[in-house]
Design a protein around this motif. Structure first.
Motif, PDB file in Angstrom:
ATOM      1  N   VAL A 300     -43.249 -28.886  28.204  1.00 20.18           N
ATOM      2  CA  VAL A 300     -42.483 -27.601  28.595  1.00 20.18           C
ATOM      3  C   VAL A 300     -41.296 -27.324  27.349  1.00 20.18           C
ATOM      4  O   VAL A 300     -40.828 -28.268  26.734  1.00 20.18           O
ATOM      5  N   VAL A 301     -41.398 -26.040  27.090  1.00 19.75           N
ATOM      6  CA  VAL A 301     -40.648 -25.484  26.098  1.00 19.75           C
ATOM      7  C   VAL A 301     -39.637 -24.459  26.646  1.00 19.75           C
ATOM      8  O   VAL A 301     -40.131 -23.579  27.391  1.00 19.75           O
ATOM      9  N   ILE A 302     -38.361 -24.468  26.485  1.00 19.49           N
ATOM     10  CA  ILE A 302     -37.444 -23.509  27.079  1.00 19.49           C
ATOM     11  C   ILE A 302     -36.908 -22.357  25.895  1.00 19.49           C
ATOM     12  O   ILE A 302     -36.399 -22.953  24.807  1.00 19.49           O
ATOM     13  N   PHE A 303     -37.339 -21.279  26.131  1.00 21.89           N
ATOM     14  CA  PHE A 303     -36.772 -20.309  24.991  1.00 21.89           C
ATOM     15  C   PHE A 303     -36.133 -19.375  25.698  1.00 21.89           C
ATOM     16  O   PHE A 303     -36.260 -18.569  26.653  1.00 21.89           O
ATOM     17  N   VAL A 304     -34.714 -19.430  25.168  1.00 22.67           N
ATOM     18  CA  VAL A 304     -33.484 -18.454  25.899  1.00 22.67           C
ATOM     19  C   VAL A 304     -33.717 -17.066  24.850  1.00 22.67           C
ATOM     20  O   VAL A 304     -33.254 -17.134  23.781  1.00 22.67           O
ATOM     21  N   ASN A 305     -34.018 -16.143  25.473  1.00 27.99           N
ATOM     22  CA  ASN A 305     -34.377 -14.926  24.830  1.00 27.99           C
ATOM     23  C   ASN A 305     -33.010 -13.923  25.048  1.00 27.99           C
ATOM     24  O   ASN A 305     -32.190 -14.004  25.773  1.00 27.99           O
ATOM     25  N   ARG A 306     -33.124 -12.636  24.306  1.00 30.82           N
ATOM     26  CA  ARG A 306     -31.929 -11.912  24.471  1.00 30.82           C
ATOM     27  C   ARG A 306     -30.619 -12.188  24.056  1.00 30.82           C
ATOM     28  O   ARG A 306     -29.639 -11.664  24.298  1.00 30.82           O
ATOM     29  N   ILE A 307     -30.849 -13.198  23.087  1.00 26.88           N
ATOM     30  CA  ILE A 307     -29.276 -13.254  22.379  1.00 26.88           C
ATOM     31  C   ILE A 307     -28.647 -11.962  21.785  1.00 26.88           C
ATOM     32  O   ILE A 307     -27.650 -12.332  21.127  1.00 26.88           O
ATOM     33  N   ASP A 308     -29.558 -11.291  21.481  1.00 26.28           N
ATOM     34  CA  ASP A 308     -29.153 -10.080  20.554  1.00 26.28           C
ATOM     35  C   ASP A 308     -28.132  -9.188  21.311  1.00 26.28           C
ATOM     36  O   ASP A 308     -27.536  -8.622  20.513  1.00 26.28           O
ATOM     37  N   GLU A 309     -28.252  -9.454  22.565  1.00 23.93           N
ATOM     38  CA  GLU A 309     -27.244  -8.947  23.378  1.00 23.93           C
ATOM     39  C   GLU A 309     -26.001  -9.680  23.659  1.00 23.93           C
ATOM     40  O   GLU A 309     -24.873  -9.045  24.443  1.00 23.93           O
ATOM     41  N   LEU A 310     -25.800 -10.770  23.023  1.00 21.91           N
ATOM     42  CA  LEU A 310     -24.444 -11.652  23.277  1.00 21.91           C
ATOM     43  C   LEU A 310     -23.661 -11.123  22.178  1.00 21.91           C
ATOM     44  O   LEU A 310     -23.895 -10.807  20.883  1.00 21.91           O
ATOM     45  N   PRO A 311     -22.281 -11.240  22.367  1.00 16.74           N
ATOM     46  CA  PRO A 311     -21.404 -10.548  21.139  1.00 16.74           C
ATOM     47  C   PRO A 311     -21.233 -11.451  20.140  1.00 16.74           C
ATOM     48  O   PRO A 311     -21.267 -10.984  19.094  1.00 16.74           O
ATOM     49  N   ASP A 312     -21.351 -12.853  20.306  1.00 15.24           N
ATOM     50  CA  ASP A 312     -21.297 -13.773  19.252  1.00 15.24           C
ATOM     51  C   ASP A 312     -22.268 -14.711  19.605  1.00 15.24           C
ATOM     52  O   ASP A 312     -21.935 -15.955  20.041  1.00 15.24           O
ATOM     53  N   PRO A 313     -23.581 -14.825  19.184  1.00 15.62           N
ATOM     54  CA  PRO A 313     -24.686 -15.665  19.374  1.00 15.62           C
ATOM     55  C   PRO A 313     -24.176 -17.022  19.171  1.00 15.62           C
ATOM     56  O   PRO A 313     -24.510 -18.127  19.762  1.00 15.62           O
ATOM     57  N   SER A 356     -33.791   0.281  11.109  1.00 13.56           N
ATOM     58  CA  SER A 356     -32.915   1.058  11.241  1.00 13.56           C
ATOM     59  C   SER A 356     -32.684   1.924  12.553  1.00 13.56           C
ATOM     60  O   SER A 356     -31.665   2.368  12.796  1.00 13.56           O
ATOM     61  N   GLN A 357     -33.779   1.442  13.671  1.00 11.41           N
ATOM     62  CA  GLN A 357     -33.623   1.954  14.840  1.00 11.41           C
ATOM     63  C   GLN A 357     -32.892   0.831  15.856  1.00 11.41           C
ATOM     64  O   GLN A 357     -33.035   1.158  16.960  1.00 11.41           O
ATOM     65  N   MET A 358     -32.634  -0.222  15.124  1.00 13.64           N
ATOM     66  CA  MET A 358     -31.859  -1.211  16.128  1.00 13.64           C
ATOM     67  C   MET A 358     -30.615  -0.536  16.515  1.00 13.64           C
ATOM     68  O   MET A 358     -29.873   0.156  15.681  1.00 13.64           O
ATOM     69  N   SER A 359     -30.388  -1.211  17.827  1.00 15.29           N
ATOM     70  CA  SER A 359     -29.146  -0.498  18.366  1.00 15.29           C
ATOM     71  C   SER A 359     -27.845  -1.066  17.519  1.00 15.29           C
ATOM     72  O   SER A 359     -27.742  -2.382  16.921  1.00 15.29           O
ATOM     73  N   GLU A 360     -26.606  -0.502  17.488  1.00 13.60           N
ATOM     74  CA  GLU A 360     -25.489  -1.167  16.655  1.00 13.60           C
ATOM     75  C   GLU A 360     -25.002  -2.338  17.336  1.00 13.60           C
ATOM     76  O   GLU A 360     -24.560  -3.491  16.417  1.00 13.60           O
ATOM     77  N   GLN A 364     -25.172  -5.772  14.775  1.00 16.17           N
ATOM     78  CA  GLN A 364     -23.818  -6.764  14.920  1.00 16.17           C
ATOM     79  C   GLN A 364     -24.023  -7.976  15.215  1.00 16.17           C
ATOM     80  O   GLN A 364     -23.716  -8.930  14.443  1.00 16.17           O
ATOM     81  N   ALA A 365     -24.578  -8.223  16.169  1.00 19.38           N
ATOM     82  CA  ALA A 365     -24.981  -9.799  16.717  1.00 19.38           C
ATOM     83  C   ALA A 365     -25.717 -10.211  15.748  1.00 19.38           C
ATOM     84  O   ALA A 365     -25.704 -11.734  15.487  1.00 19.38           O
ATOM     85  N   LEU A 366     -26.774  -9.585  15.307  1.00 16.19           N
ATOM     86  CA  LEU A 366     -27.730 -10.083  13.958  1.00 16.19           C
ATOM     87  C   LEU A 366     -26.843 -10.624  12.840  1.00 16.19           C
ATOM     88  O   LEU A 366     -27.216 -11.796  12.350  1.00 16.19           O
ATOM     89  N   LEU A 367     -25.999  -9.783  12.389  1.00 15.09           N
ATOM     90  CA  LEU A 367     -25.121  -9.973  11.238  1.00 15.09           C
ATOM     91  C   LEU A 367     -24.440 -11.208  11.326  1.00 15.09           C
ATOM     92  O   LEU A 367     -24.225 -12.081  10.646  1.00 15.09           O
ATOM     93  N   ALA A 368     -23.704 -11.233  12.388  1.00 16.64           N
ATOM     94  CA  ALA A 368     -22.954 -12.513  12.926  1.00 16.64           C
ATOM     95  C   ALA A 368     -23.702 -13.785  13.034  1.00 16.64           C
ATOM     96  O   ALA A 368     -23.175 -14.768  12.445  1.00 16.64           O
ATOM     97  N   TYR A 369     -24.891 -13.541  13.622  1.00 16.17           N
ATOM     98  CA  TYR A 369     -25.685 -14.912  13.781  1.00 16.17           C
ATOM     99  C   TYR A 369     -26.328 -15.322  12.427  1.00 16.17           C
ATOM    100  O   TYR A 369     -26.244 -16.441  12.040  1.00 16.17           O
ATOM    101  N   ALA A 370     -26.719 -14.177  11.547  1.00 20.21           N
ATOM    102  CA  ALA A 370     -27.157 -14.504  10.266  1.00 20.21           C
ATOM    103  C   ALA A 370     -26.083 -15.354   9.347  1.00 20.21           C
ATOM    104  O   ALA A 370     -26.217 -16.316   8.546  1.00 20.21           O
ATOM    105  N   ARG A 371     -24.735 -14.827   9.465  1.00 22.14           N
ATOM    106  CA  ARG A 371     -23.818 -15.507   8.539  1.00 22.14           C
ATOM    107  C   ARG A 371     -23.689 -16.707   9.047  1.00 22.14           C
ATOM    108  O   ARG A 371     -23.316 -17.636   8.370  1.00 22.14           O
ATOM    109  N   ALA A 372     -23.601 -16.914  10.319  1.00 18.76           N
ATOM    110  CA  ALA A 372     -23.274 -18.259  11.000  1.00 18.76           C
ATOM    111  C   ALA A 372     -24.473 -19.211  10.486  1.00 18.76           C
ATOM    112  O   ALA A 372     -24.338 -20.580  10.356  1.00 18.76           O
ATOM    113  N   GLU A 373     -25.737 -18.958  10.551  1.00 17.58           N
ATOM    114  CA  GLU A 373     -27.093 -19.738  10.005  1.00 17.58           C
ATOM    115  C   GLU A 373     -27.115 -19.694   8.557  1.00 17.58           C
ATOM    116  O   GLU A 373     -28.107 -20.443   8.197  1.00 17.58           O
TER     117      GLU A 373
END
Length: 690
Positions: A300-313, A356-360, A364-373
């Motif tokens: 079993v592998v658990i994948f938690v999806n939609r972290i793009d919708e978290l304010p600060d993943p 460019s079509q990604m929601s704002e 922002q969640a992606l940039l924050a997560y990228a910086r953290a990682e």
């Protein structure tokens, strides 16, 4: 010309591509170890065919075909709106392949069969419909939910189910007309497909216009009666055949989807549970925990999806992971299963080059997560690679790669490696006997009929022993199941009486059925281990008797080892996971409770209802689950003996050398050395894998 024929002509062999197909290679390194073993095995088979005669070539070709057929299957289950289908589409390298907005009525298991290729493209489709018996069960009884409501005396719920079933039936007949009954039990095949065709079979639509007596909008036309869809896709960068299986999930009106999902899990060795970061394993998803609890934690592998919708993943992931662990532990789920985080949306945008079509908010969640990682990159491709990595899909592929290598894939290679070793040893024995005899100027005389009789006797003895052992173990299994069942019912009834004595009849009581599932799972594990132990001993004896036949046939004095097959892996007892009345907390239970008067009435009717609810689970375990194990065991034994019969008989028939054979026979020493090298290679592979 029918509408289906017109649609078939309209389909084109379009080759759907993503803007960044190279991303699909990231994460495939998780399969590197397995691929190396596959390649080693292919080389060993090629070497074996090269030095052998027609007999060996046929055996090597048969084993190579088995190797090519290895296709690990991964079943995805998940919460509603967790993005499970979008995740599968991204993993398949084809965003939008499966519709992600399917109607909750849909009950289709869709299997995407990926095959290695230079690009991602459609390669064929097959859609299978429910058979008449399955449809009748739904119509007459309302599926599992209708059966439960009937047993519980929940007339209002039962009537609601009946109305919904009738509505579904009328809508289906409206879509399909006179063809409705004729299509049940049938299937549709296509040489190619596109997204529109897929939607016709797996995605329901409600509004149709009429055009010459046929629905103008074909979306969802066959979805009511479609049970399974198989889509064949060539995949850029996938290293070997792989099946991604999308399931309809659980908690539908009739529990039809639950039954179908249970069947899909039973047929797979790997399961991915897809959760939404917003509602990871909430209380409404106990059905999902029950499903994965029946599967080994390592599968079993658990994948938690939609972290793009978290304010600060980055800061929220640790909390979500801990919450999931606690929930799994509390409800006896696979607490040690790996938990990965990601976003199918990010993966899709990376593949399609549509950042460019990604929601704002997602950006922002992606940039924050990228910086953290620490995953920022200036070059466009580096940035795209980083986003694909942050999507979690490469990590998911790596986790699956590890499990394929140690599970279904590794076992398939090990099974073929045993056969390669046996084939090489058999040929070596024959060559040694024939070569030495010819070198000494002697004739080799073999009694092929006697050899065949010996092998027949070995098969009869082994089959009888296996049947006897299985019958004995199944009898014990029945006893354990019944004992577990009765113990649970006694404890539940006692708990009910205690509640009534303490709180009276005015307070609604409930009882958790987890204890029953644990008892039944334990009984299945004991049964499985014992029958596998018995089968292993019987297979070892059969292999020793085959080796003795070799030695007698070829006049060998030294020992010859023929390796028996490993007993087949046991399918998970997923029937345990199906919903029963005690799992359904709702108004029907309160009404059932309030209609009873008197302790004796409560106890007797509760015991009767739960016994009737759970007895089908015992029947399925004792019959279907056990019979599947028996079938696999018999198939393993028959396949092993047929393989040995083919080798021994073929070698015996050509053992008497002629003048033409003399030169080849005298070169037996060189061939024997090469055969020994193949044996050693295969043995080393297996030791390293172990």
């Amino acid at each position: 010309m029918t509408l289906d024929e017109r649609a078939g002509i309209a389909l084109t062999a379009a080759r759907p591509r993503t803007a960044n197909p190279g991303l699909l290679a990231l994460g495939m390194d998780g399969f590197a170890g397995f691929m190396e073993r596959l390649d080693q095995m292919r080389r060993a088979l090629a070497d074996l065919a090269e030095i052998g005669d027609a007999t060996v070539v046929r055996g090597a070709a048969r084993l190579a075909a088995q190797l090519d057929m290895v296709e690990p299957s991964i079943t995805f289950i998940g919460q509603v709106k967790a993005g499970k289908t979008s995740l599968i589409n991204a993993m398949a390298g084809w965003p939008g392949l499966l519709p992600s907005d399917v109607n909750p009525w849909t009950s289709v298991v869709t299997s995407i069969h990926l095959s290695p290729a230079w690009s991602t493209a459609a390669a064929g489709a097959n859609f299978r419909f429910f058979d008449p018996q399955e449809w009748d069960r739904l119509i007459e009884k309302g599926g599992r939910m209708g059966e439960m409501a009937s047993r519980a005396g929940a007339e209002e719920e039962l009537e609601k189910v009946r109305r919904q079933v009738e509505r579904m039936r009328e809508k289906s007949k409206g879509r399909l007309g006179r063809r409705f009954e004729l299509l049940l039990g049938q299937e549709h095949r296509y040489g190619t497909f596109d997204e529109e065709l897929v939607e016709r079979y797996v995605c329901l639509g409600d509004d149709f216009e009429e055009d010459e007596g046929e629905p103008f909008d074909m979306r969802g036309r066959f979805a009511d009666i479609t049970k399974a869809a198989d889509l064949h896709v060539t995949h850029a960068n996938v290293p070997f055949k792989l099946c991604l299986r999308d399931t309809p999930g659980v908690n539908d009106t009739f529990l039809m989807r639950e039954q179908i999902t249970i069947g899909a899990i039973r047929d797979s060795r790997l399961c991915v549970l897809v959760l939404s970061a917003h509602q990871a394993l909430s209380s409404v998803d106990m059905a999902l925990i029950r499903l994965i609890s029946a599967v080994k934690a390592r599968e079993v592998v658990i994948f938690v999806n939609r972290i793009d919708e978290l304010p600060d993943p980055a800061s929220q992931i640790a909390e979500i992971r801990e919450s999931i662990r606690d929930t799994l532990k509390k409800h006896e789920g696979p607490a040690d299963a790996p938990i990965l985080f990601g976003s199918a949306v990010w993966g899709q945008h990376a593949l399609e080059g549509t950042l460019s079509q990604m929601s704002e908010a997602s950006r922002q969640a992606l940039l924050a997560y990228a910086r953290a990682e620490g995953a920022t990159g200036d070059a466009p491709q580096a940035a795209m690679d980083g986003i694909w990595t942050l999507s979690g899909i490469p990590a998911l592929y790596r986790a699956l790669g590890e499990r394929v290598a140690e599970g279904v894939g590794g076992e398939a290679i090990d099974r073929i490696a045993r056969s390669v070793g046996n084939l090489a040893r058999g040929v070596t024995a024959a060559q040694r006997s024939i070569g030495l005899a010819v070198a000494g100027g002697q004739a080799v005389t073999l009694d092929c009929a006697a050899i065949s009789r010996d092998l027949d006797q070995i098969e009869r003895r082994a089959t009888a022993l296996l049947e006897t052992a299985f019958a004995a173990q199944r009898a014990e299994f029945y006893i354990r199941l019944e004992r577990s069942h009765n113990n649970f019912l006694d404890r539940a009834t006692a708990a009910l009486i205690e509640h009534l004595e303490r709180h009276g009849e005015g307070t609604v009581w409930s009882y958790e059925p987890t204890g029953l599932r644990l008892l039944l799972r334990s009984a299945c594990q004991v049964f499985g281990k014992r029958i596998q132990d018995d089968a292993r001993a019987i297979l070892e004896t059969a292999a020793a008797e085959v080796a003795a036949t070799y030695r007698a046939a070829f006049g060998l004095t030294e020992a010859l080892a023929i390796e028996p097959p490993e007993p087949p892996r046991l399918n998970p007892p997923v029937a345990i996971a199906q919903t029963i009345a005690l799992d359904v907390k709702g108004t029907w239970w309160r009404r059932w409770w309030l209609r009873r008067k008197g302790y004796r009435s409560f106890a007797a009717e509760f015991n009767k209802m739960i016994r009737e609810e759970t007895s089908p689970i015992l029947d399925e375990l004792g019959h279907d689950h056990a019979e599947a194990i028996r079938t696999d065991l018999m198939r393993t034994l028959a396949g092993f003996l047929e393989e040995q019969r083919e080798i021994v008989t073929a070698l015996a028939e050509k053992a008497a050398p002629t003048a033409r054979d003399l030169g080849a026979a005298l070169g037996y020493q060189e061939r024997a050395e090469r055969l020994l090298a193949i044996e050693n290679t295969v043995a080393t592979m297996r030791q390293e894998a172990a």
